[in-house]
Motif scaffolding. Sequence first.
Motif, PDB file in Angstrom:
ATOM      1  N   ARG A  29       1.137  -1.176  -0.393  1.00  0.00           N
ATOM      2  CA  ARG A  29       0.095   0.153  -0.465  1.00  0.00           C
ATOM      3  C   ARG A  29       0.623   1.320   0.232  1.00  0.00           C
ATOM      4  NH1 ARG A  29      -3.228  -3.714  -0.748  1.00  0.00           N
ATOM      5  NH2 ARG A  29      -5.275  -3.865  -0.187  1.00  0.00           N
ATOM      6  N   GLY A  30       2.298   1.139   0.243  1.00  0.00           N
ATOM      7  CA  GLY A  30       2.841   2.210   0.014  1.00  0.00           C
ATOM      8  C   GLY A  30       4.430   1.983   0.389  1.00  0.00           C
ATOM      9  N   ILE A  31       5.336   2.860   0.505  1.00  0.00           N
ATOM     10  CA  ILE A  31       6.447   2.613   1.419  1.00  0.00           C
ATOM     11  C   ILE A  31       6.331   3.763   2.498  1.00  0.00           C
ATOM     12  CG2 ILE A  31       9.346   3.950   1.787  1.00  0.00           C
ATOM     13  CD1 ILE A  31       9.013   3.361  -1.718  1.00  0.00           C
ATOM     14  N   TRP A  32       6.640   2.820   3.699  1.00  0.00           N
ATOM     15  CA  TRP A  32       6.178   3.690   5.251  1.00  0.00           C
ATOM     16  C   TRP A  32       6.965   5.156   4.838  1.00  0.00           C
ATOM     17  CZ3 TRP A  32       1.912   1.813   8.394  1.00  0.00           C
ATOM     18  CH2 TRP A  32       2.473   2.899   9.945  1.00  0.00           C
ATOM     19  N   GLY A  33       5.775   6.021   5.041  1.00  0.00           N
ATOM     20  CA  GLY A  33       6.217   7.625   5.623  1.00  0.00           C
ATOM     21  C   GLY A  33       6.623   7.917   3.916  1.00  0.00           C
ATOM     22  N   ASP A  34       6.698   7.299   2.936  1.00  0.00           N
ATOM     23  CA  ASP A  34       7.405   8.231   1.692  1.00  0.00           C
ATOM     24  C   ASP A  34       6.412   7.932   0.165  1.00  0.00           C
ATOM     25  OD1 ASP A  34       9.078   9.210  -0.509  1.00  0.00           O
ATOM     26  OD2 ASP A  34      10.642   8.203   0.675  1.00  0.00           O
ATOM     27  N   GLU A  35       5.417   8.779   0.681  1.00  0.00           N
ATOM     28  CA  GLU A  35       4.253   8.746  -0.529  1.00  0.00           C
ATOM     29  C   GLU A  35       4.848   9.076  -1.579  1.00  0.00           C
ATOM     30  OE1 GLU A  35       0.748  10.847  -0.693  1.00  0.00           O
ATOM     31  OE2 GLU A  35      -0.230   9.362   1.704  1.00  0.00           O
ATOM     32  N   GLU A  36       5.804   9.783  -2.456  1.00  0.00           N
ATOM     33  CA  GLU A  36       5.996  10.475  -3.086  1.00  0.00           C
ATOM     34  C   GLU A  36       7.244   9.424  -3.885  1.00  0.00           C
ATOM     35  OE1 GLU A  36       6.411  12.131  -5.628  1.00  0.00           O
ATOM     36  OE2 GLU A  36       4.564  12.833  -4.164  1.00  0.00           O
ATOM     37  N   ARG A  37       7.887   8.706  -2.772  1.00  0.00           N
ATOM     38  CA  ARG A  37       8.814   7.591  -3.528  1.00  0.00           C
ATOM     39  C   ARG A  37       8.390   5.685  -3.495  1.00  0.00           C
ATOM     40  NH1 ARG A  37      13.584   4.239   0.276  1.00  0.00           N
ATOM     41  NH2 ARG A  37      14.410   3.404  -1.453  1.00  0.00           N
ATOM     42  N   TYR A  38       6.988   6.258  -3.241  1.00  0.00           N
ATOM     43  CA  TYR A  38       6.175   5.020  -3.439  1.00  0.00           C
ATOM     44  C   TYR A  38       5.435   5.051  -5.295  1.00  0.00           C
ATOM     45  CZ  TYR A  38       2.089   2.018  -4.165  1.00  0.00           C
ATOM     46  OH  TYR A  38       0.825   1.079  -4.960  1.00  0.00           O
ATOM     47  N   LYS A  39       5.345   6.203  -5.393  1.00  0.00           N
ATOM     48  CA  LYS A  39       4.871   6.550  -6.916  1.00  0.00           C
ATOM     49  C   LYS A  39       5.839   6.716  -7.507  1.00  0.00           C
ATOM     50  CE  LYS A  39       2.056   9.694  -5.766  1.00  0.00           C
ATOM     51  NZ  LYS A  39       1.390  11.264  -5.717  1.00  0.00           N
ATOM     52  N   GLU A  40       7.015   7.310  -7.239  1.00  0.00           N
ATOM     53  CA  GLU A  40       8.419   7.218  -8.463  1.00  0.00           C
ATOM     54  C   GLU A  40       8.891   5.989  -9.000  1.00  0.00           C
ATOM     55  OE1 GLU A  40       9.846   9.936  -9.617  1.00  0.00           O
ATOM     56  OE2 GLU A  40      11.948   8.522 -10.467  1.00  0.00           O
ATOM     57  N   THR A  41       9.199   4.689  -7.210  1.00  0.00           N
ATOM     58  CA  THR A  41       9.833   3.831  -7.619  1.00  0.00           C
ATOM     59  C   THR A  41       9.000   2.537  -8.457  1.00  0.00           C
ATOM     60  OG1 THR A  41      10.485   4.204  -5.783  1.00  0.00           O
ATOM     61  CG2 THR A  41      10.634   1.749  -6.291  1.00  0.00           C
ATOM     62  N   TYR A  42       7.810   2.891  -8.391  1.00  0.00           N
ATOM     63  CA  TYR A  42       6.716   2.106  -8.990  1.00  0.00           C
ATOM     64  C   TYR A  42       5.793   1.837 -10.001  1.00  0.00           C
ATOM     65  CZ  TYR A  42       8.396  -0.564  -5.177  1.00  0.00           C
ATOM     66  OH  TYR A  42       9.334  -1.472  -3.695  1.00  0.00           O
ATOM     67  N   TRP A  43       5.253   3.350  -9.892  1.00  0.00           N
ATOM     68  CA  TRP A  43       4.042   3.850 -10.830  1.00  0.00           C
ATOM     69  C   TRP A  43       5.279   4.490 -11.962  1.00  0.00           C
ATOM     70  CZ3 TRP A  43       0.316   0.114 -10.633  1.00  0.00           C
ATOM     71  CH2 TRP A  43       0.678  -0.103  -9.834  1.00  0.00           C
ATOM     72  N   SER A  44       6.334   4.961 -11.893  1.00  0.00           N
ATOM     73  CA  SER A  44       6.567   5.937 -13.179  1.00  0.00           C
ATOM     74  C   SER A  44       7.470   5.546 -14.419  1.00  0.00           C
ATOM     75  CB  SER A  44       7.666   7.165 -12.483  1.00  0.00           C
ATOM     76  OG  SER A  44       8.737   6.606 -12.212  1.00  0.00           O
ATOM     77  N   ARG A  45       8.387   4.894 -13.816  1.00  0.00           N
ATOM     78  CA  ARG A  45       9.037   4.717 -15.780  1.00  0.00           C
ATOM     79  C   ARG A  45       8.094   3.650 -16.325  1.00  0.00           C
ATOM     80  NH1 ARG A  45      11.019   3.331 -19.278  1.00  0.00           N
ATOM     81  NH2 ARG A  45      13.488   2.751 -19.617  1.00  0.00           N
ATOM     82  N   PHE A  46       7.341   3.733 -16.061  1.00  0.00           N
ATOM     83  CA  PHE A  46       6.259   3.229 -17.420  1.00  0.00           C
ATOM     84  C   PHE A  46       5.163   3.663 -17.442  1.00  0.00           C
ATOM     85  CE2 PHE A  46       9.356  -0.955 -18.334  1.00  0.00           C
ATOM     86  CZ  PHE A  46       9.726  -0.082 -19.444  1.00  0.00           C
ATOM     87  N   GLY A  47       4.699   5.137 -16.697  1.00  0.00           N
ATOM     88  CA  GLY A  47       3.529   5.722 -16.644  1.00  0.00           C
ATOM     89  C   GLY A  47       2.315   4.957 -14.836  1.00  0.00           C
ATOM     90  N   PRO A  48       2.074   5.730 -15.089  1.00  0.00           N
ATOM     91  CA  PRO A  48       0.841   5.167 -13.585  1.00  0.00           C
ATOM     92  C   PRO A  48       0.342   4.114 -13.940  1.00  0.00           C
ATOM     93  CG  PRO A  48      -0.291   7.409 -14.876  1.00  0.00           C
ATOM     94  CD  PRO A  48       1.268   6.736 -15.838  1.00  0.00           C
ATOM     95  N   LYS A  49      -0.329   3.485 -15.050  1.00  0.00           N
ATOM     96  CA  LYS A  49      -0.489   2.201 -15.524  1.00  0.00           C
ATOM     97  C   LYS A  49       0.119   0.864 -14.949  1.00  0.00           C
ATOM     98  CE  LYS A  49      -2.360   1.817 -19.237  1.00  0.00           C
ATOM     99  NZ  LYS A  49      -2.402   1.916 -20.715  1.00  0.00           N
ATOM    100  N   TYR A  50       0.903   1.020 -15.182  1.00  0.00           N
ATOM    101  CA  TYR A  50       1.987  -0.332 -14.741  1.00  0.00           C
ATOM    102  C   TYR A  50       2.941   0.167 -13.681  1.00  0.00           C
ATOM    103  CZ  TYR A  50       1.727  -0.895 -19.908  1.00  0.00           C
ATOM    104  OH  TYR A  50       0.886  -1.178 -21.114  1.00  0.00           O
ATOM    105  N   TYR A  51       2.828  -0.971 -12.970  1.00  0.00           N
ATOM    106  CA  TYR A  51       3.832  -1.125 -11.715  1.00  0.00           C
ATOM    107  C   TYR A  51       5.028  -2.343 -12.740  1.00  0.00           C
ATOM    108  CZ  TYR A  51       5.600  -3.688  -8.068  1.00  0.00           C
ATOM    109  OH  TYR A  51       6.669  -4.224  -6.574  1.00  0.00           O
ATOM    110  N   PHE A  52       6.001  -1.302 -12.276  1.00  0.00           N
ATOM    111  CA  PHE A  52       7.462  -1.396 -12.413  1.00  0.00           C
ATOM    112  C   PHE A  52       7.781  -2.522 -11.036  1.00  0.00           C
ATOM    113  CE2 PHE A  52      11.717  -0.155 -13.179  1.00  0.00           C
ATOM    114  CZ  PHE A  52      12.354  -0.948 -13.895  1.00  0.00           C
ATOM    115  N   ALA A  53       8.421  -4.086 -11.888  1.00  0.00           N
ATOM    116  CA  ALA A  53       8.924  -4.543 -10.861  1.00  0.00           C
ATOM    117  C   ALA A  53      10.207  -4.230 -11.063  1.00  0.00           C
ATOM    118  CB  ALA A  53       8.122  -6.675 -11.514  1.00  0.00           C
TER     119      ALA A  53
END
Length: 661
Positions: free
Chosen positions: A487-511
Amino acid sequence: MSPGGTTVPESPESQSTNHTEVLDLSPSPEFAAQANGQADLYDAAAADFEGFWADQARQRLTWAKDFDQTLDWSGAPFAEWYVGGELNAAYNCVDRHVEAGNGDRVAIHFEGEGGDSRTITYADLQRDVAKAANALESLGVSKGDRVAIYLPMIPEAVAAMLACARIGAPHSVVFGGFSADALRTRIADAEAKLVITADGQFRRGKTAPLKPAVDAAVEGETTVEKVLVVQRTKDPVDWNDDRDVWWHDVVDSASDQHEAVAHDSEHPLFILYTSGTTGKPKGIFHTTAGYLTQAAYTNSVVHDVHPETDVYWCTADIGWVTGHSYIVYGPLANGATQVIYEGTPDTPHQGRWWEVIEKYKVSILYTAPTAIRTFMKWGDDIPAKFDLSSLRVLGSVGEPINPEAWLWYRKNIGGGHCPIVDTWWQTETGGIMISPLPGVTDLEPGSAQRPIPGISAEILDDEGNPLHDPEAVGYLVLTKPWPGMLRGIWGDEERYKETYWSRFGPKYYFAGDGAKFDEKGNIWLLGRVDDVMNVSGHRLSTAEIESALVSHPSVAEAAVVGATDETTGQAVVAFVILRGGHEDHGDETVQELRNHVAKEIGPIAKPRSIMVVSELPKTRSGKIMRRLLRDVAENREVGDVTTLADSSVMGLIKEGMSSGK
Ligand code: WTA
């Protein structure tokens, strides 16, 4: 190197061998007939994604209050599953089995390294968890407080985790092999109020202390108010009367009645730290209902656990996600009987695991490729001395399993007939994502094959286009949310979005894994594409080890790479530039640096080798080109050096290596 700074690994030659010609790798009719996971699950999930997951949650869990909505993805990439539902994870893992008349069923066969054993039934576990929950509350822990757990593989670890879940206090389990510093950082990040530890643990026939690391980790300014200590080795420990409490004093005397209040579906269940691309570990956090649904579902359909008849054994440590999902939450939610073994595979002899399987008639074994490769090295004659005929399903997790190890596992452990489920997943995914179903899938040695029912994956090229051509190598992504997702990275919403949901845009979880399809549509996982290494199935970040090295007074600069290793998959290889005055390096400095890393992070992070160099290969923008260092570490011809700021550097490094300087 792509603009995102990632490199897709090449696909190893050895994977192209076609073993299916000589082996029948389809499920036997007998196995297929009794399997929990049947082919119609794929159809059901494809026809109605949310309906499928709603059914799993309702069928497999007991709810205090039913949910109103299966998935709320309107705040993507932050998901909510089973909205409006309420349940208690500990009740689901323990009490309901007792209420259903299965209190006498063994939950845990505990086998200590020294041969001491304990049998814990579900009724026993219910009392143990209730007592621990009462004790935690008496120590001031309440719903929402974080509890750090730093324990060996003993039944108290399971009771402690479930007691936290019962109260609604998220646990943060820290692997017992981590150092005091690593523990301190994790305690501070989660602001833990209580630490549960032990005096020590048994390892390789000796005792190894644990409490001194906790003492050091909570020294000075800390959020920790109490330290709860299990007595395991009876070695003497330092004691702080204001802070330290013995488990046997407060837990054993507590009442064995404890009401399990229901928590919201999305109430945080645990935080688990894992390595990322930067030095700071990420606190991956999971919530209650979705995580538990996926853990129970996968343990049923992938491991094919039949709670009435199977004896299941997952050899992971509870300090890793595999221990969370497939020792504690999945099997216990399903009411399974399992083995928990405290020690190492070669103590007191190299047949220890097979002896455990023979003794408890283990029918399902879930372990890691690195262990299998070690057993291969020790020799076929060792498992051959034991009766392994109780086994019927084998599993693999943590890193790609090479076809040779797969075939060895099948033949020497699985009697030539057990299905092997090669399961791909991550701390972040909470549960298994890509794996064969043992009663359905025609197996392919070395491939995790396809997403399980309810899960969707793709492989993308650098520009984000789906790749379906056989052998085309790209990046693994997940294309739909799933119940067990972080559900996120504890205390760091930005890092969650940046790490997993930005490499290929917000539709893809980047593993973060490289992958390809083969001509049959099987997915082959090809290792990490980021600066994360995988050593014996454990994730370590290059940055974390580099920063440990440069914290030593003799080191000016450090670069770390993961080099292919026959047994551990990858091994840590470090390149260091020493500070002026320390250049007169010898074996001693190298030894000291290896020990320094073990002290800073933990023994698992200790480099296999450290090479002292005078320069590191850097691009004009100053980025270290690890790819070239990996070539050196793996004894290969050094690749393209044209983007180096100084192209002579690699020559200097190679020269230094061969002259032993
Ligand atoms: C790797 C462990 C290939 C992968 C459950 C992933 C695998 C990372 C497999 C997660 C597998 C795990 N085949 N690679 N069957 N299983 N991995 O978070 O690189 O400790 O991204 O979770 O391990 O490691 P973690």
